[in-house]
Design an enzyme around this catalytic site. Structure first.
Site, short mmCIF file in Angstrom:
data_model
loop_
_atom_site.label_atom_id
_atom_site.label_comp_id
_atom_site.label_asym_id
_atom_site.label_seq_id
_atom_site.Cartn_x
_atom_site.Cartn_y
_atom_site.Cartn_z
N ASP A 25 -14.23 -42.33 3.65
CA ASP A 25 -14.44 -41.39 4.76
C ASP A 25 -15.71 -41.73 5.54
O ASP A 25 -16.62 -42.37 5.01
CB ASP A 25 -14.52 -39.96 4.18
CG ASP A 25 -14.25 -38.92 5.25
OD1 ASP A 25 -13.76 -39.27 6.34
OD2 ASP A 25 -14.54 -37.74 4.99
N GLY A 26 -15.74 -41.26 6.77
CA GLY A 26 -16.95 -41.37 7.58
C GLY A 26 -16.95 -42.48 8.62
O GLY A 26 -17.95 -42.69 9.30
N HIS A 42 -13.46 -48.01 12.04
CA HIS A 42 -12.33 -48.49 11.23
C HIS A 42 -12.36 -50.02 11.12
O HIS A 42 -12.04 -50.58 10.08
CB HIS A 42 -11.00 -48.04 11.82
CG HIS A 42 -10.85 -46.55 11.89
ND1 HIS A 42 -11.22 -45.72 10.86
CD2 HIS A 42 -10.36 -45.73 12.87
CE1 HIS A 42 -10.96 -44.46 11.19
NE2 HIS A 42 -10.45 -44.44 12.41
N TRP A 74 -1.28 -38.99 10.91
CA TRP A 74 -0.48 -39.13 12.15
C TRP A 74 -0.92 -38.14 13.21
O TRP A 74 -0.61 -38.30 14.38
CB TRP A 74 1.02 -38.91 11.85
CG TRP A 74 1.61 -39.91 10.92
CD1 TRP A 74 1.92 -39.70 9.60
CD2 TRP A 74 1.95 -41.27 11.18
NE1 TRP A 74 2.44 -40.84 9.04
CE2 TRP A 74 2.48 -41.83 10.00
CE3 TRP A 74 1.87 -42.09 12.33
CZ2 TRP A 74 2.91 -43.15 9.91
CZ3 TRP A 74 2.31 -43.40 12.23
CH2 TRP A 74 2.82 -43.91 11.04
N ARG A 76 -3.77 -37.78 14.35
CA ARG A 76 -4.85 -38.35 15.17
C ARG A 76 -4.29 -38.88 16.50
O ARG A 76 -3.08 -38.99 16.66
CB ARG A 76 -5.53 -39.48 14.40
CG ARG A 76 -6.19 -38.93 13.17
CD ARG A 76 -6.98 -39.95 12.41
NE ARG A 76 -7.64 -39.25 11.31
CZ ARG A 76 -8.80 -39.58 10.81
NH1 ARG A 76 -9.45 -40.61 11.29
NH2 ARG A 76 -9.34 -38.88 9.83
N LEU A 136 -7.64 -58.64 -10.57
CA LEU A 136 -7.68 -57.24 -10.12
C LEU A 136 -6.36 -56.81 -9.46
O LEU A 136 -5.76 -57.60 -8.71
CB LEU A 136 -8.81 -57.10 -9.09
CG LEU A 136 -8.97 -55.74 -8.45
CD1 LEU A 136 -10.18 -55.03 -9.01
CD2 LEU A 136 -9.13 -55.85 -6.94
N SER A 201 -8.30 -34.16 -0.37
CA SER A 201 -7.49 -34.55 0.78
C SER A 201 -6.13 -35.17 0.42
O SER A 201 -5.74 -36.20 0.98
CB SER A 201 -8.27 -35.52 1.69
OG SER A 201 -9.41 -34.89 2.20
C1 FPP Z 1 -11.45 -41.81 7.22
O1 FPP Z 1 -12.59 -41.81 8.03
C2 FPP Z 1 -10.83 -43.11 7.30
C3 FPP Z 1 -9.56 -43.37 7.65
C4 FPP Z 1 -8.59 -42.31 7.97
C5 FPP Z 1 -9.07 -44.74 7.77
C6 FPP Z 1 -9.51 -45.69 6.72
C7 FPP Z 1 -9.27 -47.05 7.21
C8 FPP Z 1 -10.12 -48.10 7.09
C9 FPP Z 1 -11.35 -48.08 6.29
C10 FPP Z 1 -9.88 -49.38 7.80
C11 FPP Z 1 -8.64 -50.11 7.56
C12 FPP Z 1 -8.25 -50.25 6.13
C13 FPP Z 1 -7.65 -51.33 5.63
C14 FPP Z 1 -7.13 -51.31 4.24
C15 FPP Z 1 -7.48 -52.56 6.39
P1 FPP Z 1 -12.65 -40.92 9.35
O2 FPP Z 1 -12.44 -41.78 10.51
O3 FPP Z 1 -11.75 -39.76 9.18
O4 FPP Z 1 -14.12 -40.47 9.33
P2 FPP Z 1 -14.76 -39.19 10.02
O5 FPP Z 1 -14.69 -38.12 8.97
O6 FPP Z 1 -16.13 -39.67 10.28
O7 FPP Z 1 -14.00 -38.87 11.26
#
Ligand code: FPP
Length: 246
Positions: A25-26, A42, A74, A76, A136, A201
């Site tokens: 997250d974050g 991301h 979805w 978003r 792994l 979540s």
């Molecule tokens: C949550 O942070 C993160 C996600 C919903 C997406 C996670 C995806 C990645 C780390 C990148 C792609 C992954 C792979 C495996 C290639 P948020 O954006 O909801 O954070 P916020 O709480 O700051 O809005």
């Protein structure tokens, strides 16, 4: 965080969790704090995933699971969803060659029926080409929801009952476990959530019944080896009783 100098001798003294799962997250907040679009978070986050697989493997973690996209994500914006799926596609294609070299076995968990044919073809190739790797095991949750996974498992079990292959009296926790996306994967010992929130979540609801939860304020794009070791050190202080008494 100040860089730590963890010696190999010290790391050998740690009890390394067999399965570590992460709610990454974050990303969005991290990017916005830098005046960048959320999707930049991301993009950097996907680079961190790549590094973490190697670091987890070096530390001796056997199973590493990341929550990349939930059944709720979805909601978003179309732009953010399409960037995420672009990143998955690029990353998974890269992972095919990388996993061959690193001996990593990859599995995607979640409802893949909602993913397009092209991504499903990449997933099939990735899973098939790495299935005999002995290092792994890396699980990526895409279009994953714990409730959805349990619902799909119940439907599969019910289908077997209907066909007469299984009787209701034979339905046990193990039967349910064997119908989940994580079949044959041990439950997570340690669940890490970055980004300061303290909630599950809809992640691995069945599997996390006895996992230890570690929360940190660091946003996923800043998560690194030291942060992972810090989480493992915290895990080493837990007294796991699994409902019993010691
Ligand atoms: C949550 O942070 C993160 C996600 C919903 C997406 C996670 C995806 C990645 C780390 C990148 C792609 C992954 C792979 C495996 C290639 P948020 O954006 O909801 O954070 P916020 O709480 O700051 O809005």
């Amino acid at each position: 965080m100040e860089k730590q100098d963890y010696s190999e001798e010290y790391l050998k003294t740690l009890n390394i969790p067999e399965h570590v799962a992460v709610i990454m997250d974050g990303n969005g907040r991290w990017a916005e704090a830098k005046g960048e679009p959320r999707t930049y978070g991301h993009t950097v986050g996907s680079e961190v995933v790549e590094e973490m697989v190697e670091i987890a493997s070096d530390l001796g973690i056997k199973f590493f699971t990341v929550y990349a996209f939930s059944t709720e994500n979805w909601k978003r914006s179309e732009g953010e969803v399409s960037v995420l799926f672009f990143l998955f596609s690029v990353y998974l294609k890269k992972l095919i060659d990388k996993s061959k070299k690193n001996n990593v076995r990859c599995r995607i968990i979640g409802d893949k029926t909602m993913l397009d044919d092209e991504l499903n073809a990449v997933i099939d190739e990735l899973e098939d080409s790495t299935k005999d790797n002995t290092g792994l095991t890396f699980l990526i949750a895409i279009n994953y929801g714990g409730r959805d996974e349990i619902t799909r498992a119940v439907k599969k079990v019910f289908g077997e009952v209907k066909k007469g292959d299984l009787s209701i009296d034979d339905i046990t926790e193990d039967v349910l476990t064997d119908h989940l996306d994580t079949k044959d994967i041990p439950d997570p010992d340690l669940l890490i959530r970055t980004g300061g929130e303290q909630r599950i979540s809809n992640f691995l609801l069945w599997q996390c019944a006895y996992s230890e939860f570690y929360y940190c304020d660091t946003c996923w794009p800043d998560f690194d080896r030291d942060e992972l070791i810090k989480a493992v050190e915290w895990y080493n202080k837990r007294d796991r009783r699994f409902g019993g008494v010691k």
